[in-house]
Design a protein around this motif. Structure first.
Motif, PDB file in Angstrom:
ATOM      1  N   THR A   8      14.390  47.282  39.440  1.00  0.00           N
ATOM      2  CA  THR A   8      14.608  46.300  38.387  1.00  0.00           C
ATOM      3  C   THR A   8      15.193  45.004  38.945  1.00  0.00           C
ATOM      4  O   THR A   8      15.730  44.963  40.054  1.00  0.00           O
ATOM      5  CB  THR A   8      15.565  46.846  37.324  1.00  0.00           C
ATOM      6  OG1 THR A   8      16.819  47.158  37.953  1.00  0.00           O
ATOM      7  CG2 THR A   8      14.994  48.080  36.647  1.00  0.00           C
ATOM      8  N   ARG A  41      13.616  44.457  33.419  1.00  0.00           N
ATOM      9  CA  ARG A  41      12.208  44.343  33.786  1.00  0.00           C
ATOM     10  C   ARG A  41      12.084  44.579  35.294  1.00  0.00           C
ATOM     11  O   ARG A  41      13.039  44.338  36.051  1.00  0.00           O
ATOM     12  CB  ARG A  41      11.663  42.960  33.442  1.00  0.00           C
ATOM     13  CG  ARG A  41      11.452  42.729  31.954  1.00  0.00           C
ATOM     14  CD  ARG A  41      10.782  41.391  31.698  1.00  0.00           C
ATOM     15  NE  ARG A  41      10.383  41.244  30.302  1.00  0.00           N
ATOM     16  CZ  ARG A  41       9.551  40.313  29.856  1.00  0.00           C
ATOM     17  NH1 ARG A  41       9.018  39.437  30.716  1.00  0.00           N
ATOM     18  NH2 ARG A  41       9.241  40.241  28.585  1.00  0.00           N
ATOM     19  N   THR A 132       5.437  41.474  32.100  1.00  0.00           N
ATOM     20  CA  THR A 132       6.000  42.807  32.254  1.00  0.00           C
ATOM     21  C   THR A 132       6.807  43.223  31.026  1.00  0.00           C
ATOM     22  O   THR A 132       7.088  42.405  30.143  1.00  0.00           O
ATOM     23  CB  THR A 132       6.917  42.872  33.486  1.00  0.00           C
ATOM     24  OG1 THR A 132       7.970  41.910  33.327  1.00  0.00           O
ATOM     25  CG2 THR A 132       6.149  42.575  34.761  1.00  0.00           C
ATOM     26  N   PRO A 134      10.434  45.832  29.970  1.00  0.00           N
ATOM     27  CA  PRO A 134      11.548  46.599  30.551  1.00  0.00           C
ATOM     28  C   PRO A 134      11.076  47.971  31.011  1.00  0.00           C
ATOM     29  O   PRO A 134      10.205  48.581  30.376  1.00  0.00           O
ATOM     30  CB  PRO A 134      12.541  46.707  29.390  1.00  0.00           C
ATOM     31  CG  PRO A 134      12.270  45.487  28.560  1.00  0.00           C
ATOM     32  CD  PRO A 134      10.778  45.277  28.638  1.00  0.00           C
ATOM     33  N   ASN A 154       2.609  48.255  34.185  1.00  0.00           N
ATOM     34  CA  ASN A 154       3.753  47.348  34.348  1.00  0.00           C
ATOM     35  C   ASN A 154       3.614  46.531  35.630  1.00  0.00           C
ATOM     36  O   ASN A 154       3.254  45.364  35.572  1.00  0.00           O
ATOM     37  CB  ASN A 154       5.077  48.095  34.267  1.00  0.00           C
ATOM     38  CG  ASN A 154       6.151  47.269  33.579  1.00  0.00           C
ATOM     39  OD1 ASN A 154       5.908  46.140  33.162  1.00  0.00           O
ATOM     40  ND2 ASN A 154       7.343  47.820  33.438  1.00  0.00           N
TER      41      ASN A 154
END
Length: 223
Positions: A8, A41, A132, A134, A154
């Motif tokens: 992330t 994200r 994208t 999360p 993603n």
């Protein structure tokens, strides 16, 4: 050990800033490269080479006993070793083995064109204005009872191996790593059609390239 979700932005940013501050003569990593901003994200616009440098910085912080890592990475202990890539064969194995709680798979959803269900588990077919999502927005798939997020969709994920053009583009089977400069990406992304999310689909980019639909997944190895 393989992280349950793609790396992330908050993890990437925190590690980069810690390394830049602690080892300023060695690292000057851009802590915020992503186009689609959001702490949870996945980080994108990171090249294969960027990911290599970033994980080197993480390992230096681990060796130095950086206390922030304990709250940032699950079950971290001083001196643990990390990597940014698993092999292409390992990645395909994970994608084939991962199942929903009712025993369904991404490949089976795609085969029967069950787009409604597929969208519960993978972000794909989105516009550039959306990008994208999360990492925990889509439901997880499970491997031996453990949840994994975003194995398909993603962001594409860099894998360790170089591209082997002798393998089929659509449907390699347990590929073996090769030597070379062009790197493999796996899993499809927010931008792609459902067919790109299949476990056997493989593609490639040059290791210095950065794209807003390519990231990586952290792994932890024996010291």
């Amino acid at each position: 050990e393989i992280m349950a979700f793609p790396t992330t932005q908050i993890i990437y940013k925190t590690i980069a800033e810690l390394a830049n501050k602690r080892f300023p003569q060695k690292y000057q990593i851009n802590p915020d490269p992503s186009k689609y901003k959001g702490d949870t994200r996945p980080v994108e616009r990171v090249s294969y080479e960027d990911a290599e440098e970033w994980v080197d910085a993480l390992n230096d912080l681990s060796d130095a006993g950086e206390p922030a890592l304990q709250s940032l990475i699950s079950d971290h202990k001083k001196g643990m070793r990390y990597g940014a890539f698993i092999t292409e064969a390992q990645r395909e194995y994970l994608m084939k083995k991962a199942k929903t709680e009712d025993g369904d798979s991404i490949d089976e959803m795609i085969k029967r064109n069950d787009i409604a269900k597929l969208k519960q588990y993978a972000a794909f077919g989105r516009s550039s204005s959306d990008g994208t999502v999360p990492v925990d927005q889509c439901e997880p798939l499970f491997i031996d009872g453990k949840p994994f997020y975003g194995l398909s969709g993603n962001v594409w994920e860099w894998v360790q191996d170089a591209w082997d053009g002798s393998l089929p583009l659509k449907g390699g089977t347990d590929p073996v790593g090769t030597e070379g400069s062009i790197r493999v990406i796996r899993g499809g992304s927010w931008f792609n059609l459902a067919s790109y999310l299949r476990s056997g689909y493989r593609y490639y980019w040059w290791p210095g390239n950065r794209f807003n639909n390519v990231g990586f997944r952290l792994v932890r190895t024996a010291k």
